[in-house]
Design an enzyme around this catalytic site. Structure first.
Site, PDB file in Angstrom:
ATOM      1  N   LYS A  73       0.883  -1.203  -0.170  1.00 12.76           N
ATOM      2  CA  LYS A  73       0.106  -0.045   0.098  1.00 12.76           C
ATOM      3  C   LYS A  73       0.665   1.127   0.175  1.00 12.76           C
ATOM      4  CE  LYS A  73      -4.396  -1.339   0.378  1.00 12.76           C
ATOM      5  NZ  LYS A  73      -5.601  -0.951  -0.812  1.00 12.76           N
ATOM      6  N   SER A 324       1.155  -9.710  -0.550  1.00 18.53           N
ATOM      7  CA  SER A 324       0.784  -8.412  -0.476  1.00 18.53           C
ATOM      8  C   SER A 324       0.958  -7.595   0.899  1.00 18.53           C
ATOM      9  CB  SER A 324      -0.646  -8.263  -0.696  1.00 18.53           C
ATOM     10  OG  SER A 324      -1.549  -8.935  -0.024  1.00 18.53           O
TER      11      SER A 324
END
Length: 339
Positions: A73, A324
């Site tokens: 992110k 991720s």
């Protein structure tokens, strides 16, 4: 209409208002983003992971869990904030997130001396809430169905600059830098498995990969208990699930009730398939990544590996999976490793 659907429609209307029709990110946008974020974002390594039943079969893990904030992110958040930095210094920034986007925005705010307000669902893992607060951001806890609406209200009331978690072309371009790196590091890749929630990560990665290597398959992976994107692709229309359904999954970063408006257009154009994995398969992947890959992966970050472990990707191909994020609750990790 339920609250989650209303929030999703509100977000869609807001997105359209900012960019008229949904826009597609280009390879040039992603390359510019890569230059823009290189001073703070790591070029993450690829780690080989043997299959639990076929040791000679290896998965290539793109370890975004090793970013300074523990997840990919940081890429999209930095690409966005850096383009509105003067305005953000004057007015402050606001974001909504279950954890990883929140932490990225808070970390950047601390580095760049910005005021940050983060709206988080009250069901977010306490460790993620604590991590955001430790970085100096103000946290506003709300019911999951009010994440979008409360963020928009606070932005309008105080004039904060919004940093969206996924439904923004700047976010998508930033996340696409993962795909640029992957093609450079693993040029012979055949299949790329990507976790999918709001869709920003898979949109950016798919754009980069299909622009450079159109023959490479890009496959999104969701929990069975939060499979709104898979249903959307099947029905060829953007579908919203109520948060009472999506919040059943242990993969707390993948509980978004619908993919964003901009991501949906990228998914329709570039993504080859979407598959789903069970809760047991997710947790088994968390353990396998830790034991054999020597990486800490949160459940959301392990879904792509879970798909490969359970033969939802073509066998005999060179396959990469995006890990991720690695912001896992220590108590959960202890139970997974023991079990």
């Amino acid at each position: 209409m339920d609250n989650a659907s209303a929030a999703a429609d509100h977000a869609a209307t807001n997105s359209a208002a900012h960019g008229a029709d949904p826009q597609l990110v280009t390879l040039a946008d992603i390359r510019v983003a890569a230059d823009r974020i290189q001073d703070l974002v790591l070029r993450t390594p690829i780690v080989a992971l043997p299959h639990p039943d076929r040791p000679s079969d290896v998965l290539h893990l793109k370890a975004e869990s090793l970013q300074p904030t523990g997840a990919f992110k940081l890429r999209g958040a930095y690409n966005t904030i850096s383009q509105v930095l003067d305005e953000s210094r004057e007015r402050g920034i606001i974001a909504q997130s279950s954890g990883n986007h929140a932490r990225a925005v808070a970390w950047l705010a601390k580095r760049l001396d910005l005021r940050a307000v983060i709206v988080m669902p009250d069901a977010a893992p306490p460790t993620k809430v604590a991590a955001v607060r430790a970085l100096g951001a103000e946290v506003v806890l709300v019911p999951a169905s009010e994440r979008d609406s409360r963020t928009l209200e606070l932005a309008a009331e105080h004039g904060y600059v919004e940093v969206p978690p996924y439904d923004d072309v700047r976010i998508i371009a930033g996340q696409g830098t993962v795909g640029l790196e992957l093609i450079d590091q693993l040029p012979d890749v055949d299949v790329v498995l990507v976790p999918i929630s709001g869709g920003g990560l898979i949109s950016g990665i798919a754009t980069a990969i299909k622009s450079l290597r159109p023959e490479v398959q890009v496959i999104g992976v969701e929990p069975e208990l939060a499979a709104d994107a898979a249903e959307s692709l099947r029905e060829q229309r953007r579908i919203t699930w109520d948060t009472t359904l999506t919040y059943r999954t242990v993969a707390d970063g993948l509980r978004t009730p619908a993919v964003g408006v901009h991501p949906w257009e990228h998914i329709r154009r570039y993504v080859d398939d979407l598959v789903t994995v069970s809760e047991e398969q997710i947790l088994t992947a968390v353990r396998h990544i830790a034991v054999e890959g020597r990486l800490v992966a949160e459940p959301s970050g392990a879904v792509a590996t879970a798909a490969w472990m359970h033969d939802l990707a073509p066998r005999g191909a060179t396959v990469a999976a995006i890990v991720s994020g690695g912001s896992v609750d220590p108590a959960l990790m202890a139970r997974v490793l023991a079990g």
